[in-house]
Design a protein around this motif. Structure first.
Motif, PDB file in Angstrom:
ATOM      1  N   ASP A  37       0.741  -1.373  -0.292  1.00 48.07           N
ATOM      2  CA  ASP A  37       0.297  -0.642   0.026  1.00 48.07           C
ATOM      3  C   ASP A  37       0.905   1.270  -0.031  1.00 48.07           C
ATOM      4  O   ASP A  37       0.494   2.313  -0.823  1.00 48.07           O
ATOM      5  CB  ASP A  37      -0.821  -0.089   0.916  1.00 48.07           C
ATOM      6  CG  ASP A  37      -2.285  -1.568   0.897  1.00 48.07           C
ATOM      7  OD1 ASP A  37      -2.023  -1.635  -0.192  1.00 48.07           O
ATOM      8  OD2 ASP A  37      -2.714  -1.322   1.978  1.00 48.07           O
ATOM      9  N   ASP A  38       1.745   0.594   0.349  1.00 45.54           N
ATOM     10  CA  ASP A  38       2.732   2.166   0.652  1.00 45.54           C
ATOM     11  C   ASP A  38       3.612   2.759  -0.134  1.00 45.54           C
ATOM     12  O   ASP A  38       3.582   3.892  -0.957  1.00 45.54           O
ATOM     13  CB  ASP A  38       3.817   1.832   2.135  1.00 45.54           C
ATOM     14  CG  ASP A  38       3.645   2.261   3.594  1.00 45.54           C
ATOM     15  OD1 ASP A  38       2.744   3.316   3.353  1.00 45.54           O
ATOM     16  OD2 ASP A  38       4.508   1.644   4.220  1.00 45.54           O
ATOM     17  N   LEU A  39       4.419   1.495  -1.511  1.00 43.90           N
ATOM     18  CA  LEU A  39       4.468   1.627  -2.671  1.00 43.90           C
ATOM     19  C   LEU A  39       3.337   2.729  -3.739  1.00 43.90           C
ATOM     20  O   LEU A  39       3.653   3.053  -4.373  1.00 43.90           O
ATOM     21  CB  LEU A  39       5.095   0.504  -3.166  1.00 43.90           C
ATOM     22  CG  LEU A  39       6.247  -0.351  -2.347  1.00 43.90           C
ATOM     23  CD1 LEU A  39       6.522  -1.174  -2.650  1.00 43.90           C
ATOM     24  CD2 LEU A  39       7.387   1.212  -2.784  1.00 43.90           C
ATOM     25  N   ARG A  40       2.297   2.219  -3.418  1.00 46.97           N
ATOM     26  CA  ARG A  40       1.121   1.823  -4.944  1.00 46.97           C
ATOM     27  C   ARG A  40       0.441   3.722  -4.262  1.00 46.97           C
ATOM     28  O   ARG A  40       0.980   4.411  -5.012  1.00 46.97           O
ATOM     29  CB  ARG A  40      -0.386   1.272  -4.444  1.00 46.97           C
ATOM     30  CG  ARG A  40      -1.631   1.051  -5.382  1.00 46.97           C
ATOM     31  CD  ARG A  40      -2.558   0.709  -4.956  1.00 46.97           C
ATOM     32  NE  ARG A  40      -2.137  -0.639  -4.891  1.00 46.97           N
ATOM     33  CZ  ARG A  40      -2.319  -1.755  -4.702  1.00 46.97           C
ATOM     34  NH1 ARG A  40      -2.367  -1.334  -2.944  1.00 46.97           N
ATOM     35  NH2 ARG A  40      -1.378  -3.196  -4.756  1.00 46.97           N
ATOM     36  N   TYR A 123       4.436  -0.232 -11.133  1.00 46.14           N
ATOM     37  CA  TYR A 123       4.102  -0.139 -12.719  1.00 46.14           C
ATOM     38  C   TYR A 123       2.804   0.625 -13.135  1.00 46.14           C
ATOM     39  O   TYR A 123       2.515   1.523 -13.498  1.00 46.14           O
ATOM     40  CB  TYR A 123       4.038  -1.056 -13.281  1.00 46.14           C
ATOM     41  CG  TYR A 123       4.073  -1.293 -14.981  1.00 46.14           C
ATOM     42  CD1 TYR A 123       5.194  -0.095 -16.014  1.00 46.14           C
ATOM     43  CD2 TYR A 123       2.831  -1.424 -15.011  1.00 46.14           C
ATOM     44  CE1 TYR A 123       5.068  -0.215 -17.054  1.00 46.14           C
ATOM     45  CE2 TYR A 123       2.628  -1.457 -16.820  1.00 46.14           C
ATOM     46  CZ  TYR A 123       3.534  -1.225 -17.830  1.00 46.14           C
ATOM     47  OH  TYR A 123       3.065  -1.379 -18.896  1.00 46.14           O
ATOM     48  N   GLY A 124       1.609   0.205 -12.032  1.00 45.15           N
ATOM     49  CA  GLY A 124      -0.117   0.196 -11.664  1.00 45.15           C
ATOM     50  C   GLY A 124       0.055   1.981 -11.614  1.00 45.15           C
ATOM     51  O   GLY A 124      -0.542   2.597 -11.916  1.00 45.15           O
ATOM     52  N   ARG A 125       1.303   2.419 -10.895  1.00 44.02           N
ATOM     53  CA  ARG A 125       0.940   3.825 -10.331  1.00 44.02           C
ATOM     54  C   ARG A 125       1.567   4.853 -11.014  1.00 44.02           C
ATOM     55  O   ARG A 125       1.026   5.483 -11.198  1.00 44.02           O
ATOM     56  CB  ARG A 125       1.790   3.842  -8.933  1.00 44.02           C
ATOM     57  CG  ARG A 125       2.021   5.203  -8.889  1.00 44.02           C
ATOM     58  CD  ARG A 125       2.324   5.171  -6.414  1.00 44.02           C
ATOM     59  NE  ARG A 125       4.015   4.477  -6.311  1.00 44.02           N
ATOM     60  CZ  ARG A 125       4.656   5.100  -6.714  1.00 44.02           C
ATOM     61  NH1 ARG A 125       4.521   6.717  -7.252  1.00 44.02           N
ATOM     62  NH2 ARG A 125       5.993   4.974  -6.787  1.00 44.02           N
ATOM     63  N   LEU A 126       2.501   4.274 -12.101  1.00 42.82           N
ATOM     64  CA  LEU A 126       2.649   5.285 -12.814  1.00 42.82           C
ATOM     65  C   LEU A 126       2.256   5.084 -14.139  1.00 42.82           C
ATOM     66  O   LEU A 126       2.224   5.903 -14.455  1.00 42.82           O
ATOM     67  CB  LEU A 126       4.147   4.842 -13.137  1.00 42.82           C
ATOM     68  CG  LEU A 126       5.216   4.899 -12.198  1.00 42.82           C
ATOM     69  CD1 LEU A 126       7.036   4.514 -12.690  1.00 42.82           C
ATOM     70  CD2 LEU A 126       5.475   6.176 -11.888  1.00 42.82           C
ATOM     71  N   ASP A 127       1.143   4.125 -14.533  1.00 40.28           N
ATOM     72  CA  ASP A 127       0.981   3.767 -15.587  1.00 40.28           C
ATOM     73  C   ASP A 127      -0.957   3.690 -15.376  1.00 40.28           C
ATOM     74  O   ASP A 127      -1.406   2.369 -15.063  1.00 40.28           O
ATOM     75  CB  ASP A 127       1.475   2.203 -16.291  1.00 40.28           C
ATOM     76  CG  ASP A 127       0.385   3.028 -17.997  1.00 40.28           C
ATOM     77  OD1 ASP A 127      -0.970   3.493 -17.769  1.00 40.28           O
ATOM     78  OD2 ASP A 127       0.949   1.890 -18.904  1.00 40.28           O
ATOM     79  N   GLU A 128      -1.798   4.751 -15.825  1.00 39.18           N
ATOM     80  CA  GLU A 128      -2.461   4.723 -14.767  1.00 39.18           C
ATOM     81  C   GLU A 128      -3.772   3.809 -15.716  1.00 39.18           C
ATOM     82  O   GLU A 128      -4.877   3.227 -14.985  1.00 39.18           O
ATOM     83  CB  GLU A 128      -3.394   6.269 -14.649  1.00 39.18           C
ATOM     84  CG  GLU A 128      -2.520   6.999 -13.745  1.00 39.18           C
ATOM     85  CD  GLU A 128      -3.795   8.333 -13.612  1.00 39.18           C
ATOM     86  OE1 GLU A 128      -4.753   8.435 -14.288  1.00 39.18           O
ATOM     87  OE2 GLU A 128      -3.450   9.261 -12.781  1.00 39.18           O
ATOM     88  N   GLY A 129      -3.799   3.903 -17.141  1.00 37.77           N
ATOM     89  CA  GLY A 129      -4.221   2.817 -17.750  1.00 37.77           C
ATOM     90  C   GLY A 129      -4.086   1.032 -17.324  1.00 37.77           C
ATOM     91  O   GLY A 129      -5.065   0.322 -17.854  1.00 37.77           O
TER      92      GLY A 129
END
Length: 347
Positions: A37-40, A123-129
């Motif tokens: 969660d912290d990373l996200r 990766y999920g945080r940097l690429d919202e899609g």
């Protein structure tokens, strides 16, 4: 059998070891979920908690490893990324302890197993899609949907591992291993491969992560046959060195912990312990749970399948395995719940 609380000859209380193991597992899930969660959120995670968790697992008594392995099969939790991280680390650490790696090597291995899939969160945080990749199924669906570009994506994901934490020699070693478990196979051969220890750690983390993924429930809710997963992992897995695959089966058994088996005398049993001899991976200790008619045995004996008769022949062998769902059996339920099977014939 385990009991809730007993007293020894000195009158001192002895707590059910299952409580200690379940507390360790629950604590691990909480720590890893907080880390994810912290990373996200883009918050710097607390690495010291992760290291302390790894050390607690390493320092846990070896006699508890069967209980830890049973918790890997709590199917309601398995799809979570944090659970996959914990289960991969448990498998890797127990493997390393059984083959005699040093404490420092086991710590590196456990931390690497934690790190293995963290880059997907970044990766999920940097690429919202892309999505938040909160579960293994999210990651797998993304991989299937993006098959044409998955090589490029996985390499980018692997590079994102370098964003995790500070830099020191041990951390770099862990990141190299985590990187190697993520990049496509054709690129792996081009990496710096001079350190044989790192290659060993990479293969251990790869095969442990693959095993944990394959013992998830199918979408229809059916549970996997553990011995079939072991066969698939060790004989059809080209992603790891064949020698490591062979040792993996020797360590965890041809019939892994919790497998429901039918013995040569017709009785049913559950694989209760890892093989004492790594050269006899198909001969674990088995706890009898039902007779040849399928009627439950209360307080069934524990038999060692490596025992021989005076003429040198084995007393008992595993003749067949059964789906646990047919007998209301699950590995976690057997070790942490009631030891019951539904009445009925095994035939």
């Amino acid at each position: 059998e385990y009991v809730e609380c007993t007293e020894d000859d000195l009158g001192e209380s002895q707590t059910d070891p299952r409580r200690e193991v379940m507390a360790l597992y629950a604590s691990g899930l909480e720590i890893l979920q907080s880390f994810v969660d912290d990373l996200r959120r883009g918050v710097r995670p607390r690495y010291s908690r992760l290291k302390r968790l790894c050390l607690r697992i390493i320092q846990s008594e070896s006699k508890y490893q069967n209980l830890l392995l049973a918790l890997i099969h709590v199917y309601g939790l398995k799809n979570r990324l944090s659970t996959h991280m914990l289960n991969t680390a448990l498998l890797s650490i127990i493997f390393a302890r059984r083959i005699g790696l040093s404490k420092a090597e086991i710590l590196d291995l456990g931390m690497t197993a934690f790190y293995q899939n963290l880059a997907w969160v970044i990766y999920g945080r940097l690429d919202e899609g892309a999505g938040d990749f909160s579960s293994l199924q999210d990651i797998e669906k993304f991989r299937i949907k993006n098959q044409d570009s998955i090589g490029e994506i996985r390499n980018r994901v692997a590079h994102l591992l370098l964003m995790i934490g500070g830099f020191n020699s041990r951390l770099i070693n862990r990141l190299i291993v985590a990187y190697e478990t993520q990049v496509v196979d054709t690129v792996t051969d081009e990496l710096y491969r001079g350190n044989l220890d790192l290659n060993l750690l990479t293969d251990i983390v790869k095969i442990s992560g693959s095993y944990n993924f394959l013992v998830m429930q199918d979408p229809d809710g059916s549970e996997p046959r553990l011995e079939q997963v072991m066969k698939q992992i060790t004989r059809q897995n080209t992603a790891v060195h064949p020698f490591i695959a062979q040792i993996f089966e020797s360590v965890f058994g041809t019939f892994p912990i919790g497998t429901l088996v039918e013995l040569s005398d017709g009785n049913l049993g559950v694989v209760f312990d890892l093989p004492a001899n790594l050269q006899q991976s198909a001969r674990p200790r088995v706890k009898l749970v039902a007779d040849r008619t399928g009627q439950p045995l209360r307080g069934g004996d524990i038999v060692d399948l490596s025992e021989k008769d005076p003429r040198g022949g084995y007393l008992l062998s595993i003749e067949n395995t059964h789906e646990g769902s047919s007998f209301a059996h699950s590995p976690a339920g057997f070790f942490f719940g009631a030891e019951t099977l539904l009445p009925g014939s095994v035939r």
